[in-house]
Scaffold this active site. Structure first.
Site, PDB file in Angstrom:
ATOM      1  N   VAL A   1     -11.947 -11.477 -21.348  1.00 60.29           N
ATOM      2  CA  VAL A   1     -13.390 -11.533 -21.596  1.00 60.29           C
ATOM      3  C   VAL A   1     -14.168 -10.991 -20.391  1.00 60.29           C
ATOM      4  CG1 VAL A   1     -15.356 -13.034 -22.133  1.00 60.29           C
ATOM      5  CG2 VAL A   1     -13.111 -13.503 -23.154  1.00 60.29           C
TER       6      VAL A   1
ATOM      7  N   GLU B   1     -22.893 -19.600 -26.086  1.00 57.80           N
ATOM      8  CA  GLU B   1     -22.664 -19.051 -27.435  1.00 57.80           C
ATOM      9  C   GLU B   1     -21.222 -18.628 -27.649  1.00 57.80           C
ATOM     10  OE1 GLU B   1     -23.550 -18.964 -30.791  1.00 57.80           O
ATOM     11  OE2 GLU B   1     -25.542 -18.494 -29.989  1.00 57.80           O
TER      12      GLU B   1
ATOM     13  N   GLY C   1     -16.770 -17.239 -31.635  1.00 58.76           N
ATOM     14  CA  GLY C   1     -16.738 -15.836 -31.203  1.00 58.76           C
ATOM     15  C   GLY C   1     -18.135 -15.253 -31.199  1.00 58.76           C
TER      16      GLY C   1
ATOM     17  N   GLU D   1      -2.052 -15.906 -28.770  1.00 57.64           N
ATOM     18  CA  GLU D   1      -1.561 -15.854 -27.391  1.00 57.64           C
ATOM     19  C   GLU D   1      -0.044 -16.010 -27.375  1.00 57.64           C
ATOM     20  OE1 GLU D   1      -3.800 -16.464 -24.503  1.00 57.64           O
ATOM     21  OE2 GLU D   1      -5.499 -16.118 -25.830  1.00 57.64           O
TER      22      GLU D   1
ATOM     23  N   LYS E   1     -14.182 -26.973 -30.389  1.00 62.21           N
ATOM     24  CA  LYS E   1     -15.368 -26.276 -30.909  1.00 62.21           C
ATOM     25  C   LYS E   1     -16.168 -27.191 -31.838  1.00 62.21           C
ATOM     26  CE  LYS E   1     -13.068 -21.824 -30.530  1.00 62.21           C
ATOM     27  NZ  LYS E   1     -12.187 -20.893 -31.247  1.00 62.21           N
TER      28      LYS E   1
ATOM     29  N   GLY F   1     -11.598 -12.110 -29.261  1.00 61.57           N
ATOM     30  CA  GLY F   1     -11.371 -10.739 -28.791  1.00 61.57           C
ATOM     31  C   GLY F   1     -12.258 -10.473 -27.600  1.00 61.57           C
TER      32      GLY F   1
HETATM   33  N1  LIG Z   1     -10.009 -14.186 -25.150  1.00 62.09           N
HETATM   34  C1  LIG Z   1     -10.868 -14.478 -26.119  1.00 62.09           C
HETATM   35  O1  LIG Z   1     -10.895 -13.832 -27.163  1.00 62.09           O
HETATM   36  C2  LIG Z   1     -11.847 -15.621 -25.950  1.00 62.09           C
HETATM   37  C3  LIG Z   1     -12.758 -15.909 -26.982  1.00 62.09           C
HETATM   38  C4  LIG Z   1     -13.697 -16.942 -26.806  1.00 62.09           C
HETATM   39  C5  LIG Z   1     -13.689 -17.676 -25.640  1.00 62.09           C
HETATM   40  N2  LIG Z   1     -12.766 -17.389 -24.663  1.00 62.09           N
HETATM   41  C6  LIG Z   1     -12.824 -18.199 -23.441  1.00 62.09           C
HETATM   42  O2  LIG Z   1     -13.135 -17.358 -22.336  1.00 62.09           O
HETATM   43  C7  LIG Z   1     -12.497 -17.836 -21.167  1.00 62.09           C
HETATM   44  C8  LIG Z   1     -11.645 -16.725 -20.550  1.00 62.09           C
HETATM   45  O3  LIG Z   1     -10.663 -16.309 -21.468  1.00 62.09           O
HETATM   46  P1  LIG Z   1      -9.801 -14.973 -21.234  1.00 62.09           P
HETATM   47  O4  LIG Z   1      -9.061 -14.739 -22.505  1.00 62.09           O
HETATM   48  O5  LIG Z   1     -10.663 -13.896 -20.688  1.00 62.09           O
HETATM   49  O6  LIG Z   1      -8.765 -15.478 -20.084  1.00 62.09           O
HETATM   50  P2  LIG Z   1      -7.825 -14.588 -19.161  1.00 62.09           P
HETATM   51  O7  LIG Z   1      -7.607 -13.241 -19.760  1.00 62.09           O
HETATM   52  O8  LIG Z   1      -6.637 -15.429 -18.864  1.00 62.09           O
HETATM   53  O9  LIG Z   1      -8.662 -14.390 -17.818  1.00 62.09           O
HETATM   54  C9  LIG Z   1      -8.934 -15.449 -16.941  1.00 62.09           C
HETATM   55  C10 LIG Z   1      -9.532 -14.892 -15.665  1.00 62.09           C
HETATM   56  O10 LIG Z   1      -9.966 -15.987 -14.863  1.00 62.09           O
HETATM   57  C11 LIG Z   1      -9.305 -15.929 -13.598  1.00 62.09           C
HETATM   58  N3  LIG Z   1      -8.948 -17.285 -13.161  1.00 62.09           N
HETATM   59  C12 LIG Z   1      -8.294 -18.236 -13.879  1.00 62.09           C
HETATM   60  N4  LIG Z   1      -8.158 -19.353 -13.145  1.00 62.09           N
HETATM   61  C13 LIG Z   1      -8.714 -19.095 -11.950  1.00 62.09           C
HETATM   62  C14 LIG Z   1      -8.891 -19.856 -10.761  1.00 62.09           C
HETATM   63  N5  LIG Z   1      -8.432 -21.106 -10.659  1.00 62.09           N
HETATM   64  N6  LIG Z   1      -9.547 -19.280  -9.725  1.00 62.09           N
HETATM   65  C15 LIG Z   1     -10.008 -18.014  -9.808  1.00 62.09           C
HETATM   66  N7  LIG Z   1      -9.865 -17.236 -10.911  1.00 62.09           N
HETATM   67  C16 LIG Z   1      -9.229 -17.777 -11.963  1.00 62.09           C
HETATM   68  C17 LIG Z   1      -8.050 -15.097 -13.812  1.00 62.09           C
HETATM   69  O11 LIG Z   1      -7.692 -14.547 -12.567  1.00 62.09           O
HETATM   70  P3  LIG Z   1      -6.411 -13.574 -12.384  1.00 62.09           P
HETATM   71  O12 LIG Z   1      -6.866 -12.267 -12.961  1.00 62.09           O
HETATM   72  O13 LIG Z   1      -6.198 -13.521 -10.926  1.00 62.09           O
HETATM   73  O14 LIG Z   1      -5.303 -14.224 -13.159  1.00 62.09           O
HETATM   74  C18 LIG Z   1      -8.543 -14.073 -14.816  1.00 62.09           C
HETATM   75  O15 LIG Z   1      -9.208 -13.025 -14.177  1.00 62.09           O
HETATM   76  C19 LIG Z   1     -11.715 -19.087 -21.575  1.00 62.09           C
HETATM   77  O16 LIG Z   1     -12.514 -20.226 -21.384  1.00 62.09           O
HETATM   78  C20 LIG Z   1     -11.501 -18.863 -23.075  1.00 62.09           C
HETATM   79  O17 LIG Z   1     -11.341 -20.078 -23.784  1.00 62.09           O
HETATM   80  C21 LIG Z   1     -11.861 -16.378 -24.779  1.00 62.09           C
END
Ligand SMILES: NC(=O)c1ccc[n+]([C@@H]2O[C@H](COP(=O)([O-])OP(=O)(O)OC[C@H]3O[C@@H](n4cnc5c(N)ncnc54)[C@H](OP(=O)(O)O)[C@@H]3O)[C@@H](O)[C@H]2O)c1
Length: 407
Positions: free
Chosen positions: A15, A114, A119, A175, A190, A287
């Site tokens: 994201v 939001e 999503g 995932e 949610k 996404g």
């Molecule tokens: N993916 C989706 O479609 C989606 C949809 C709705 C909501 N979300 C929400 O959005 C959020 C992010 O999801 P994502 O899919 O983007 O996750 P992700 O791809 O795993 O990315 C997480 C990011 O946060 C960083 N991070 C994690 N823990 C950290 C810490 N302790 N200190 C510093 N940096 C840290 C990671 O760093 P590194 O790069 O160094 O690992 C990475 O850059 C979550 O809350 C998720 O529930 C995601």
């Protein structure tokens, strides 16, 4: 030249990366709408960035790192420093929402979320703004795209649960570790957030009763199709006897239900209120680019005038035994009197039958029925008694049926 609007980005994964790219593309448009030039002034990941420096140089923090800590600590510190925060973190809000909303109000900062639910579907805004004056009776949602994709594939192609999950992972809809999606925990978080907003009462994730889809079999779907039913993972938050019940579980829907046609990785939420009858919103459930678009919408809203999540006024009791209709699947010995005995046990608990289908012969004999709505505790008591009958060849399977029809 417009004044700068400085954004600190916590997380640069699926994201966060998509948000940074989208902001680059849309910076001119945002400047046009808001009169301010948005700019990312700091990025934090596990390997780069320093939170204190990022906070010092930001007007707003975007938290898309996920997890509870240090996300909670960072969001609280940002709000207490008077910075606006936009987050996509449903786990954090469903557990610590009140603490974070309190902190935001105390400092007059905005906390927008939001992207945490549905999503791209703008359901938070609709509940907080468009329907702020409505008395809501029920919110029903398909709020997890992964499980909706799996169930759609199982129904459409007859895939087993495991095969459909593997397909979801291959296409990037699930995932590598899909536990929180398939066991219902993601949808429960949610629904806790939606219930809190819709019913103006505190709702913690621990108060949401949830069940996942791991135990479902595709033959249940085939049989149910003969009864005109389709299977979804449904989240419900509804007023019951002056209280509030918030649940997530698989449920059969009749074709006329507004959520029955929501297929694949899509999300949808139906809100019911006497004044508006019913509103259903649907769209892509997750996404990177899609979620980033919801995050950017929140950033732009925060750049314009303030909006707050007021403290709750109600203290509704959480109800956990509610009435449901049920689909009941029994593998039985092929001999006379079986149906009568099952009917007798159901009758003892006050369960009445709406429809029955008898299928197969010998080793494949099955009795599939739909029971009229009954208190779940009574139905499950009957189910235990049926499980003990000597002609049962396997444990009976039960899935709730949502009977409401909409036109
Ligand atoms: N993916 C989706 O479609 C989606 C949809 C709705 C909501 N979300 C929400 O959005 C959020 C992010 O999801 P994502 O899919 O983007 O996750 P992700 O791809 O795993 O990315 C997480 C990011 O946060 C960083 N991070 C994690 N823990 C950290 C810490 N302790 N200190 C510093 N940096 C840290 C990671 O760093 P590194 O790069 O160094 O690992 C990475 O850059 C979550 O809350 C998720 O529930 C995601």
């Amino acid at each position: 030249m417009s004044e700068r609007f400085r954004i600190g980005l916590l997380g640069h994964g699926t994201v966060g990366g998509a948000f940074a790219e989208l902001l680059r593309e849309r910076a001119d448009g945002v400047e046009h709408v808001t009169g301010l030039r948005p700019e990312i002034t700091g990025v934090l990941t596990r390997s780069r960035g320093n939170f204190d420096e990022i906070l010092e140089n930001a007007d707003l923090i975007v938290e898309v790192m996920g997890g509870l800590e240090p996300a909670r600590d960072y969001v609280l510190r940002a709000l207490r420093a008077g910075r606006h925060v936009v987050t996509a973190n449903k786990q954090l809000l469903s557990r610590h929402g009140e603490e974070l909303w309190d902190a935001a109000r105390e400092r007059g900062a905005q906390l927008r979320f939001e992207a945490a639910v549905g999503g791209v579907v703008p359901v938070i805004r609709v509940l907080q703004e468009s329907l702020a004056g409505a008395h809501i009776d029920r919110v029903t949602g398909i709020v997890n795209g992964t499980t909706n994709f799996i169930l759609t594939e199982m129904a459409r192609s007859g895939l087993s649960y495991g095969e459909a999950l593997a397909e979801a992972q291959r296409l990037g809809y699930a995932e590598a570790d899909p536990t929180e999606d398939v066991n219902g925990a993601d949808a429960a978080a949610k629904m806790a957030i939606l219930a809190r907003l819709a019913f103006d009462t505190p709702v913690h994730l621990d108060q949401v009763v949830y069940e996942g889809i791991e135990h479902l079999t595709s033959d249940d779907m085939q049989y149910a199709r003969d009864l005109g039913l389709g299977l979804k993972l449904i989240g419900t938050a509804e007023r019951i006897d002056g209280g509030l019940a918030v649940r997530v579980h698989p449920a059969f829907l009749y074709a006329g239900h507004p959520l029955a046609s929501v297929a694949g990785p899509f999300n949808a939420v139906t809100v019911e209120s006497p004044a508006i009858t019913e509103i259903t919103m649907s769209g892509p459930g997750a996404g990177g680019p899609q979620t980033a678009s919801a995050v950017l919408g929140d950033v732009i809203s925060a750049m314009i005038p303030p909006a707050q999540t007021p403290p709750t006024r109600e203290r509704l009791e959480i109800v956990d035994d509610v009435e449901s209709a049920f689909y009941l699947h029994m593998e039985v010995a092929d001999r006379p009197g079986v149906l009568a005995q099952v009917a007798q046990v159901l009758g003892l608990q006050g369960v009445s039958i709406k429809s029955v289908v008898q299928k197969g012969l010998g080793e494949n004999a099955r009795l599939v029925m739909v029971a009229h709505p009954i208190l779940e505790s009574k139905f499950y008591a009957a189910l235990e008694m049926i499980a003990g009958l000597d002609f049962m060849r396997a444990r009976p399977r039960a899935i709730r049926v949502i009977e409401a029809e909409y036109v």
